[in-house]
Write a protein that holds these residues in place. Structure first.
Motif, PDB file in Angstrom:
ATOM      1  N   LYS A 108       0.855  -1.194   0.000  1.00 31.46           N
ATOM      2  CA  LYS A 108       0.000   0.000   0.000  1.00 31.46           C
ATOM      3  C   LYS A 108       0.891   1.244   0.000  1.00 31.46           C
ATOM      4  CE  LYS A 108      -3.964  -2.290   1.949  1.00 31.46           C
ATOM      5  NZ  LYS A 108      -4.608  -2.752   3.186  1.00 31.46           N
ATOM      6  N   THR A 109       0.297   2.411  -0.138  1.00 33.64           N
ATOM      7  CA  THR A 109       1.127   3.616  -0.165  1.00 33.64           C
ATOM      8  C   THR A 109       0.756   4.585   0.961  1.00 33.64           C
ATOM      9  OG1 THR A 109      -0.365   4.783  -1.640  1.00 33.64           O
ATOM     10  CG2 THR A 109       1.410   3.549  -2.687  1.00 33.64           C
ATOM     11  N   ALA A 110       1.726   5.413   1.330  1.00 32.26           N
ATOM     12  CA  ALA A 110       1.503   6.532   2.253  1.00 32.26           C
ATOM     13  C   ALA A 110       2.353   7.677   1.728  1.00 32.26           C
ATOM     14  CB  ALA A 110       1.925   6.149   3.668  1.00 32.26           C
ATOM     15  N   ALA A 111       1.754   8.845   1.624  1.00 28.51           N
ATOM     16  CA  ALA A 111       2.449  10.010   1.078  1.00 28.51           C
ATOM     17  C   ALA A 111       3.058   9.701  -0.287  1.00 28.51           C
ATOM     18  CB  ALA A 111       3.533  10.489   2.060  1.00 28.51           C
ATOM     19  N   GLY A 112       2.389   8.836  -1.033  1.00 26.87           N
ATOM     20  CA  GLY A 112       2.853   8.504  -2.381  1.00 26.87           C
ATOM     21  C   GLY A 112       4.006   7.512  -2.422  1.00 26.87           C
ATOM     22  N   ILE A 113       4.383   6.983  -1.254  1.00 27.44           N
ATOM     23  CA  ILE A 113       5.514   6.054  -1.184  1.00 27.44           C
ATOM     24  C   ILE A 113       4.985   4.658  -0.859  1.00 27.44           C
ATOM     25  CG2 ILE A 113       7.603   5.480   0.134  1.00 27.44           C
ATOM     26  CD1 ILE A 113       7.940   8.519   0.592  1.00 27.44           C
ATOM     27  N   THR A 114       5.439   3.665  -1.603  1.00 27.21           N
ATOM     28  CA  THR A 114       4.992   2.295  -1.357  1.00 27.21           C
ATOM     29  C   THR A 114       5.584   1.761  -0.058  1.00 27.21           C
ATOM     30  OG1 THR A 114       4.868   1.942  -3.730  1.00 27.21           O
ATOM     31  CG2 THR A 114       4.876  -0.027  -2.345  1.00 27.21           C
ATOM     32  N   ILE A 115       4.728   1.188   0.775  1.00 34.96           N
ATOM     33  CA  ILE A 115       5.194   0.631   2.053  1.00 34.96           C
ATOM     34  C   ILE A 115       5.897  -0.701   1.785  1.00 34.96           C
ATOM     35  CG2 ILE A 115       4.451  -0.235   4.319  1.00 34.96           C
ATOM     36  CD1 ILE A 115       1.980   1.740   3.945  1.00 34.96           C
ATOM     37  N   ARG A 116       7.123  -0.823   2.304  1.00 31.26           N
ATOM     38  CA  ARG A 116       7.928  -2.022   2.089  1.00 31.26           C
ATOM     39  C   ARG A 116       7.901  -2.935   3.303  1.00 31.26           C
ATOM     40  NH1 ARG A 116      12.659  -0.652  -1.718  1.00 31.26           N
ATOM     41  NH2 ARG A 116      12.065   1.391  -2.511  1.00 31.26           N
ATOM     42  N   ASP A 117       8.244  -4.179   3.058  1.00 32.70           N
ATOM     43  CA  ASP A 117       8.344  -5.177   4.119  1.00 32.70           C
ATOM     44  C   ASP A 117       9.613  -4.908   4.939  1.00 32.70           C
ATOM     45  OD1 ASP A 117       8.664  -7.487   5.684  1.00 32.70           O
ATOM     46  OD2 ASP A 117       7.683  -8.713   4.141  1.00 32.70           O
TER      47      ASP A 117
END
Lengths: 210, 210
Positions: A125-134
Protein backbone atom coordinates in the motif's frame (compact mmCIF):
# COMPACT_ATOMS: atom_id res chain seq x y z
CA UNK A 1 31.06 34.05 8.72
CA UNK A 2 29.98 31.44 11.22
CA UNK A 3 31.83 30.42 14.34
CA UNK A 4 30.28 26.97 14.63
CA UNK A 5 32.82 25.55 17.02
CA UNK A 6 31.71 27.93 19.74
CA UNK A 7 27.94 27.40 19.57
CA UNK A 8 26.53 25.97 22.80
CA UNK A 9 23.90 23.23 22.98
CA UNK A 10 21.21 25.61 24.22
CA UNK A 11 21.81 27.99 21.32
CA UNK A 12 21.70 25.05 18.91
CA UNK A 13 18.32 23.99 20.26
CA UNK A 14 17.01 27.50 19.58
CA UNK A 15 18.35 27.56 16.00
CA UNK A 16 15.30 25.94 14.31
CA UNK A 17 13.05 28.44 16.04
CA UNK A 18 15.12 31.40 14.82
CA UNK A 19 15.12 29.88 11.36
CA UNK A 20 11.33 29.53 11.42
CA UNK A 21 10.58 33.01 12.79
CA UNK A 22 13.00 34.71 10.43
CA UNK A 23 11.42 32.79 7.54
CA UNK A 24 7.98 34.09 8.53
CA UNK A 25 9.24 37.65 8.79
CA UNK A 26 10.77 37.44 5.31
CA UNK A 27 7.46 36.09 3.94
CA UNK A 28 5.71 39.08 5.48
CA UNK A 29 8.10 41.33 3.58
CA UNK A 30 10.41 42.35 6.44
CA UNK A 31 14.01 42.98 5.32
CA UNK A 32 15.71 44.03 8.56
CA UNK A 33 14.70 43.77 12.19
CA UNK A 34 16.19 44.99 15.45
CA UNK A 35 16.92 42.58 18.27
CA UNK A 36 14.30 44.46 20.29
CA UNK A 37 11.51 43.87 17.76
CA UNK A 38 12.56 40.25 17.23
CA UNK A 39 12.59 39.70 20.99
CA UNK A 40 8.93 40.75 21.25
CA UNK A 41 7.92 38.23 18.59
CA UNK A 42 9.99 35.38 20.01
CA UNK A 43 9.50 35.87 23.75
CA UNK A 44 13.24 36.07 24.33
CA UNK A 45 15.14 39.06 25.67
CA UNK A 46 16.87 41.35 23.18
CA UNK A 47 20.23 40.69 24.82
CA UNK A 48 19.69 36.92 24.56
CA UNK A 49 18.96 37.31 20.86
CA UNK A 50 22.04 39.49 20.29
CA UNK A 51 24.18 36.97 22.14
CA UNK A 52 22.72 34.01 20.20
CA UNK A 53 22.96 35.62 16.77
CA UNK A 54 26.51 36.76 17.40
CA UNK A 55 27.43 33.08 17.23
CA UNK A 56 26.55 33.05 13.52
CA UNK A 57 28.60 36.02 12.44
CA UNK A 58 28.16 39.73 11.95
CA UNK A 59 24.64 40.14 10.60
CA UNK A 60 23.53 42.74 13.10
CA UNK A 61 24.65 46.33 12.79
CA UNK A 62 24.15 48.75 15.65
CA UNK A 63 21.14 50.90 14.75
CA UNK A 64 20.37 48.97 11.54
CA UNK A 65 19.15 45.64 12.86
CA UNK A 66 19.65 42.25 11.27
CA UNK A 67 19.67 41.49 7.56
CA UNK A 68 17.08 38.73 7.60
CA UNK A 69 17.83 37.03 4.30
CA UNK A 70 21.55 36.72 5.05
CA UNK A 71 20.84 35.60 8.60
CA UNK A 72 18.36 32.94 7.49
CA UNK A 73 20.78 31.62 4.88
CA UNK A 74 23.54 31.34 7.43
CA UNK A 75 21.34 29.59 10.02
CA UNK A 76 19.99 27.29 7.29
CA UNK A 77 23.54 26.39 6.29
CA UNK A 78 24.48 25.61 9.89
CA UNK A 79 21.31 23.49 10.27
CA UNK A 80 21.97 21.70 7.00
CA UNK A 81 18.49 22.36 5.59
CA UNK A 82 19.72 21.94 2.02
CA UNK A 83 21.28 18.53 2.60
CA UNK A 84 18.32 16.24 1.79
CA UNK A 85 19.58 13.48 4.08
CA UNK A 86 18.11 10.15 3.03
CA UNK A 87 15.46 9.22 5.56
CA UNK A 88 13.44 6.07 6.20
CA UNK A 89 10.28 5.75 8.27
CA UNK A 90 9.61 2.59 10.27
CA UNK A 91 5.99 1.87 11.17
CA UNK A 92 3.14 2.81 8.83
CA UNK A 93 0.42 3.03 11.48
CA UNK A 94 -1.72 6.12 11.99
CA UNK A 95 1.11 8.22 13.33
CA UNK A 96 3.69 7.03 10.80
CA UNK A 97 1.39 7.76 7.89
CA UNK A 98 0.51 11.17 9.32
CA UNK A 99 4.19 12.07 9.76
CA UNK A 100 4.95 10.90 6.21
CA UNK A 101 2.12 13.00 4.81
CA UNK A 102 2.26 16.04 7.08
CA UNK A 103 5.95 16.90 7.11
CA UNK A 104 7.66 18.77 4.29
CA UNK A 105 10.88 16.85 4.74
CA UNK A 106 12.82 18.81 2.15
CA UNK A 107 12.41 21.97 4.24
CA UNK A 108 14.20 20.30 7.13
CA UNK A 109 17.22 18.84 5.39
CA UNK A 110 15.67 15.40 4.84
CA UNK A 111 14.30 13.35 2.00
CA UNK A 112 11.87 10.53 2.76
CA UNK A 113 13.17 7.59 0.73
CA UNK A 114 11.17 4.63 2.05
CA UNK A 115 8.55 3.45 4.54
CA UNK A 116 8.71 0.03 6.22
CA UNK A 117 6.26 -2.02 8.24
CA UNK A 118 6.20 -5.57 9.58
CA UNK A 119 2.46 -5.95 8.89
CA UNK A 120 2.14 -7.83 5.60
CA UNK A 121 -1.35 -6.31 5.18
CA UNK A 122 0.24 -2.87 4.86
CA UNK A 123 3.11 -3.85 2.57
CA UNK A 124 2.45 -2.73 -1.01
CA UNK A 125 0.00 0.00 0.00
CA UNK A 126 1.13 3.62 -0.16
CA UNK A 127 1.50 6.53 2.25
CA UNK A 128 2.45 10.01 1.08
CA UNK A 129 2.85 8.50 -2.38
CA UNK A 130 5.51 6.05 -1.18
CA UNK A 131 4.99 2.29 -1.36
CA UNK A 132 5.19 0.63 2.05
CA UNK A 133 7.93 -2.02 2.09
CA UNK A 134 8.34 -5.18 4.12
CA UNK A 135 10.63 -4.61 7.12
CA UNK A 136 12.33 -7.89 6.17
CA UNK A 137 13.73 -6.12 3.10
CA UNK A 138 15.38 -3.33 5.07
CA UNK A 139 18.94 -4.72 5.00
CA UNK A 140 18.90 -4.94 1.25
CA UNK A 141 17.42 -1.44 0.94
CA UNK A 142 19.98 0.05 3.31
CA UNK A 143 22.86 -1.56 1.48
CA UNK A 144 21.72 -0.11 -1.84
CA UNK A 145 20.44 3.32 -0.73
CA UNK A 146 22.46 4.10 2.43
CA UNK A 147 19.79 6.02 4.41
CA UNK A 148 21.13 7.90 7.43
CA UNK A 149 18.04 9.10 9.30
CA UNK A 150 15.35 6.74 10.65
CA UNK A 151 11.95 7.85 11.95
CA UNK A 152 10.57 5.37 14.48
CA UNK A 153 6.77 5.25 14.67
CA UNK A 154 6.65 1.80 16.20
CA UNK A 155 5.51 0.41 19.56
CA UNK A 156 7.81 0.83 22.52
CA UNK A 157 8.41 -2.91 22.80
CA UNK A 158 10.29 -3.18 19.52
CA UNK A 159 11.98 0.24 19.45
CA UNK A 160 15.29 -0.66 21.09
CA UNK A 161 15.84 -3.80 19.04
CA UNK A 162 15.06 -2.12 15.72
CA UNK A 163 17.21 0.90 16.61
CA UNK A 164 20.19 -1.33 17.37
CA UNK A 165 19.71 -3.14 14.07
CA UNK A 166 19.45 0.14 12.16
CA UNK A 167 22.68 1.43 13.68
CA UNK A 168 24.31 -1.68 12.28
CA UNK A 169 22.93 -0.72 8.86
CA UNK A 170 24.53 2.72 9.00
CA UNK A 171 21.73 4.90 10.42
CA UNK A 172 23.28 7.94 12.12
CA UNK A 173 20.22 9.72 13.51
CA UNK A 174 16.85 8.74 14.97
CA UNK A 175 13.62 10.70 15.18
CA UNK A 176 11.86 8.62 17.77
CA UNK A 177 8.10 8.69 18.42
CA UNK A 178 7.98 5.30 20.13
CA UNK A 179 7.05 6.41 23.69
CA UNK A 180 10.47 5.13 24.73
CA UNK A 181 13.72 7.02 25.26
CA UNK A 182 16.29 5.23 23.14
CA UNK A 183 19.41 4.30 25.04
CA UNK A 184 22.10 3.95 22.46
CA UNK A 185 25.58 3.08 23.52
CA UNK A 186 27.08 4.75 20.50
CA UNK A 187 28.48 8.20 21.06
CA UNK A 188 28.18 9.20 17.41
CA UNK A 189 24.44 8.48 17.03
CA UNK A 190 21.99 11.39 17.24
CA UNK A 191 18.58 10.87 18.85
CA UNK A 192 15.59 13.20 19.12
CA UNK A 193 12.93 11.58 21.28
CA UNK A 194 9.53 13.15 20.64
CA UNK A 195 7.18 12.78 23.59
CA UNK A 196 3.87 14.33 22.62
CA UNK A 197 2.43 13.32 25.98
CA UNK A 198 4.93 15.56 27.80
CA UNK A 199 3.63 18.50 25.83
CA UNK A 200 -0.10 17.97 26.38
CA UNK A 201 0.48 17.34 30.11
CA UNK A 202 1.74 20.91 30.40
CA UNK A 203 -1.75 22.06 29.41
CA UNK A 204 -3.29 19.98 32.20
CA UNK A 205 -0.69 21.44 34.57
CA UNK A 206 -1.50 24.97 33.43
CA UNK A 207 -5.25 24.56 33.87
CA UNK A 208 -4.92 22.73 37.18
CA UNK A 209 -2.65 25.40 38.64
CA UNK A 210 -4.25 28.53 37.18
CA UNK B 1 3.49 18.05 50.88
CA UNK B 2 3.92 20.10 47.73
CA UNK B 3 5.19 23.64 47.55
CA UNK B 4 3.60 24.50 44.23
CA UNK B 5 3.88 28.25 44.57
CA UNK B 6 7.65 28.07 44.44
CA UNK B 7 8.10 25.83 41.38
CA UNK B 8 9.93 27.58 38.55
CA UNK B 9 8.95 27.35 34.91
CA UNK B 10 11.99 25.27 33.99
CA UNK B 11 11.18 22.72 36.71
CA UNK B 12 7.56 22.62 35.51
CA UNK B 13 8.69 21.82 31.98
CA UNK B 14 10.70 18.88 33.35
CA UNK B 15 7.74 17.52 35.37
CA UNK B 16 6.18 15.39 32.60
CA UNK B 17 9.55 13.79 31.98
CA UNK B 18 10.03 12.90 35.66
CA UNK B 19 6.49 11.55 35.70
CA UNK B 20 7.20 9.37 32.66
CA UNK B 21 10.58 8.04 33.84
CA UNK B 22 9.31 7.31 37.33
CA UNK B 23 6.32 5.49 35.81
CA UNK B 24 8.67 3.30 33.77
CA UNK B 25 10.81 2.50 36.80
CA UNK B 26 7.72 1.47 38.77
CA UNK B 27 6.63 -0.78 35.88
CA UNK B 28 10.07 -2.40 35.97
CA UNK B 29 9.50 -3.16 39.65
CA UNK B 30 11.72 -0.47 41.19
CA UNK B 31 10.43 0.81 44.56
CA UNK B 32 13.11 3.33 45.54
CA UNK B 33 15.88 5.02 43.61
CA UNK B 34 18.74 7.33 44.56
CA UNK B 35 19.16 10.68 42.84
CA UNK B 36 22.46 9.33 41.48
CA UNK B 37 20.84 6.34 39.76
CA UNK B 38 17.94 8.43 38.48
CA UNK B 39 20.39 11.00 37.11
CA UNK B 40 22.10 8.33 34.97
CA UNK B 41 18.76 7.33 33.43
CA UNK B 42 17.56 10.86 32.82
CA UNK B 43 20.78 12.59 31.71
CA UNK B 44 20.46 15.19 34.44
CA UNK B 45 22.89 15.74 37.30
CA UNK B 46 22.06 14.23 40.68
CA UNK B 47 22.09 17.64 42.30
CA UNK B 48 19.67 18.99 39.68
CA UNK B 49 17.32 16.10 40.43
CA UNK B 50 17.55 16.63 44.20
CA UNK B 51 16.84 20.33 43.72
CA UNK B 52 13.90 19.68 41.37
CA UNK B 53 12.29 16.97 43.48
CA UNK B 54 12.65 19.03 46.64
CA UNK B 55 10.01 21.30 45.12
CA UNK B 56 7.43 18.52 45.50
CA UNK B 57 8.00 17.71 49.14
CA UNK B 58 10.05 15.32 51.21
CA UNK B 59 10.10 12.08 49.22
CA UNK B 60 13.84 11.63 49.29
CA UNK B 61 15.61 10.39 52.40
CA UNK B 62 19.37 10.62 52.70
CA UNK B 63 20.73 7.14 52.03
CA UNK B 64 17.33 5.66 51.17
CA UNK B 65 16.53 7.31 47.87
CA UNK B 66 13.10 8.32 46.60
CA UNK B 67 9.85 6.46 47.21
CA UNK B 68 8.78 6.21 43.59
CA UNK B 69 5.07 5.51 44.06
CA UNK B 70 4.56 8.45 46.39
CA UNK B 71 6.68 10.70 44.21
CA UNK B 72 4.75 9.75 41.06
CA UNK B 73 1.42 10.35 42.77
CA UNK B 74 2.52 13.76 43.93
CA UNK B 75 3.85 14.80 40.52
CA UNK B 76 0.69 13.42 38.88
CA UNK B 77 -1.44 15.49 41.23
CA UNK B 78 0.54 18.64 40.44
CA UNK B 79 0.24 17.91 36.70
CA UNK B 80 -3.48 17.22 37.00
CA UNK B 81 -3.29 13.84 35.22
CA UNK B 82 -6.52 12.67 36.89
CA UNK B 83 -8.58 15.66 35.78
CA UNK B 84 -9.93 14.43 32.43
CA UNK B 85 -10.24 17.95 31.03
CA UNK B 86 -12.77 18.01 28.20
CA UNK B 87 -10.83 18.33 24.96
CA UNK B 88 -11.85 18.98 21.36
CA UNK B 89 -9.77 18.42 18.24
CA UNK B 90 -10.09 20.74 15.27
CA UNK B 91 -9.02 19.36 11.90
CA UNK B 92 -9.51 15.71 10.99
CA UNK B 93 -6.77 15.49 8.38
CA UNK B 94 -3.95 12.96 8.55
CA UNK B 95 -2.29 14.52 11.56
CA UNK B 96 -5.54 15.18 13.43
CA UNK B 97 -6.71 11.61 12.99
CA UNK B 98 -3.30 10.26 14.01
CA UNK B 99 -3.27 12.40 17.17
CA UNK B 100 -6.83 11.29 18.01
CA UNK B 101 -5.89 7.64 17.58
CA UNK B 102 -2.34 7.63 18.91
CA UNK B 103 -2.65 9.55 22.17
CA UNK B 104 -3.99 7.99 25.36
CA UNK B 105 -5.59 11.23 26.45
CA UNK B 106 -6.77 9.93 29.81
CA UNK B 107 -3.12 9.39 30.86
CA UNK B 108 -2.45 13.08 30.34
CA UNK B 109 -5.37 14.64 32.18
CA UNK B 110 -7.55 15.02 29.10
CA UNK B 111 -10.63 13.44 27.62
CA UNK B 112 -11.26 13.73 23.88
CA UNK B 113 -14.91 14.75 23.62
CA UNK B 114 -15.31 15.74 19.96
CA UNK B 115 -13.58 16.19 16.61
CA UNK B 116 -14.50 18.96 14.17
CA UNK B 117 -13.71 19.65 10.53
CA UNK B 118 -14.89 22.16 7.95
CA UNK B 119 -14.78 19.57 5.14
CA UNK B 120 -18.33 18.28 4.66
CA UNK B 121 -16.86 15.09 3.12
CA UNK B 122 -15.33 14.24 6.49
CA UNK B 123 -18.32 15.13 8.64
CA UNK B 124 -20.14 12.01 9.85
CA UNK B 125 -17.09 9.75 9.42
CA UNK B 126 -15.23 8.58 12.51
CA UNK B 127 -11.70 8.87 13.90
CA UNK B 128 -10.62 7.05 17.05
CA UNK B 129 -14.24 5.94 17.39
CA UNK B 130 -15.49 9.53 17.53
CA UNK B 131 -17.85 10.93 14.89
CA UNK B 132 -16.40 13.94 13.08
CA UNK B 133 -18.69 16.97 13.47
CA UNK B 134 -19.22 20.00 11.30
CA UNK B 135 -17.16 22.98 12.49
CA UNK B 136 -20.32 25.06 12.03
CA UNK B 137 -21.84 23.22 15.00
CA UNK B 138 -19.02 24.10 17.38
CA UNK B 139 -20.77 26.98 19.19
CA UNK B 140 -23.71 24.77 20.06
CA UNK B 141 -21.39 21.95 21.19
CA UNK B 142 -19.29 24.29 23.34
CA UNK B 143 -22.34 25.76 25.01
CA UNK B 144 -23.63 22.32 25.96
CA UNK B 145 -20.36 20.52 26.80
CA UNK B 146 -18.01 23.32 27.88
CA UNK B 147 -14.71 21.92 26.53
CA UNK B 148 -11.60 23.67 27.84
CA UNK B 149 -8.73 22.27 25.76
CA UNK B 150 -8.55 22.55 21.97
CA UNK B 151 -6.09 20.67 19.75
CA UNK B 152 -5.45 22.54 16.52
CA UNK B 153 -4.49 20.34 13.56
CA UNK B 154 -5.47 22.87 10.94
CA UNK B 155 -3.57 24.86 8.32
CA UNK B 156 -1.63 27.91 9.45
CA UNK B 157 -3.91 30.28 7.54
CA UNK B 158 -6.96 29.60 9.68
CA UNK B 159 -5.28 28.96 13.04
CA UNK B 160 -5.38 32.46 14.49
CA UNK B 161 -9.01 33.08 13.55
CA UNK B 162 -10.25 29.77 14.93
CA UNK B 163 -8.21 30.18 18.11
CA UNK B 164 -9.73 33.61 18.75
CA UNK B 165 -13.20 32.19 18.20
CA UNK B 166 -12.50 29.26 20.54
CA UNK B 167 -11.32 31.59 23.30
CA UNK B 168 -14.71 33.27 23.00
CA UNK B 169 -16.32 29.87 23.51
CA UNK B 170 -14.46 29.27 26.76
CA UNK B 171 -11.38 27.33 25.62
CA UNK B 172 -8.58 27.85 28.16
CA UNK B 173 -5.71 25.88 26.59
CA UNK B 174 -4.44 25.15 23.08
CA UNK B 175 -2.31 22.28 21.84
CA UNK B 176 -1.27 23.77 18.54
CA UNK B 177 0.14 21.76 15.60
CA UNK B 178 -0.67 24.38 12.98
CA UNK B 179 2.88 25.42 11.98
CA UNK B 180 2.06 28.82 13.45
CA UNK B 181 2.87 30.26 16.87
CA UNK B 182 -0.42 31.45 18.26
CA UNK B 183 -0.28 35.02 19.47
CA UNK B 184 -3.08 35.31 21.99
CA UNK B 185 -3.62 38.57 23.74
CA UNK B 186 -5.19 36.89 26.73
CA UNK B 187 -2.95 36.39 29.70
CA UNK B 188 -4.98 33.51 31.10
CA UNK B 189 -4.85 31.29 27.99
CA UNK B 190 -2.30 28.46 27.88
CA UNK B 191 -0.63 27.55 24.60
CA UNK B 192 1.72 24.70 23.72
CA UNK B 193 2.94 25.12 20.15
CA UNK B 194 4.24 21.83 18.77
CA UNK B 195 6.76 22.33 15.98
CA UNK B 196 7.78 18.92 14.74
CA UNK B 197 9.98 20.55 12.12
CA UNK B 198 12.15 22.13 14.83
CA UNK B 199 12.84 18.69 16.19
CA UNK B 200 13.78 16.96 12.93
CA UNK B 201 16.01 19.90 11.95
CA UNK B 202 18.17 19.12 14.98
CA UNK B 203 18.99 15.78 13.34
CA UNK B 204 20.10 17.54 10.17
CA UNK B 205 22.17 19.88 12.32
CA UNK B 206 23.74 16.97 14.17
CA UNK B 207 24.69 15.09 11.01
CA UNK B 208 25.91 18.22 9.23
CA UNK B 209 28.14 19.21 12.12
CA UNK B 210 29.40 15.81 13.23
Amino acid sequence: MSKKGEISLSVIRRLPRYYRFIGELIKEGTVRISSGDLSKKMSLTASQIRQDLNCFGGFGQQGYGYNLIELRQEIGKILGVDKGYKTILIGAGNLGKAIATHMNFSEYGCSLAAIFDSDKQKVGKTAAGITIRDIDDIDEFAEEHKPIIAILCIPKASAQEIADHLVGLGIKAFWNFSHYDLRLDYSDIIVENVHLGDSIMLLSYGITNS
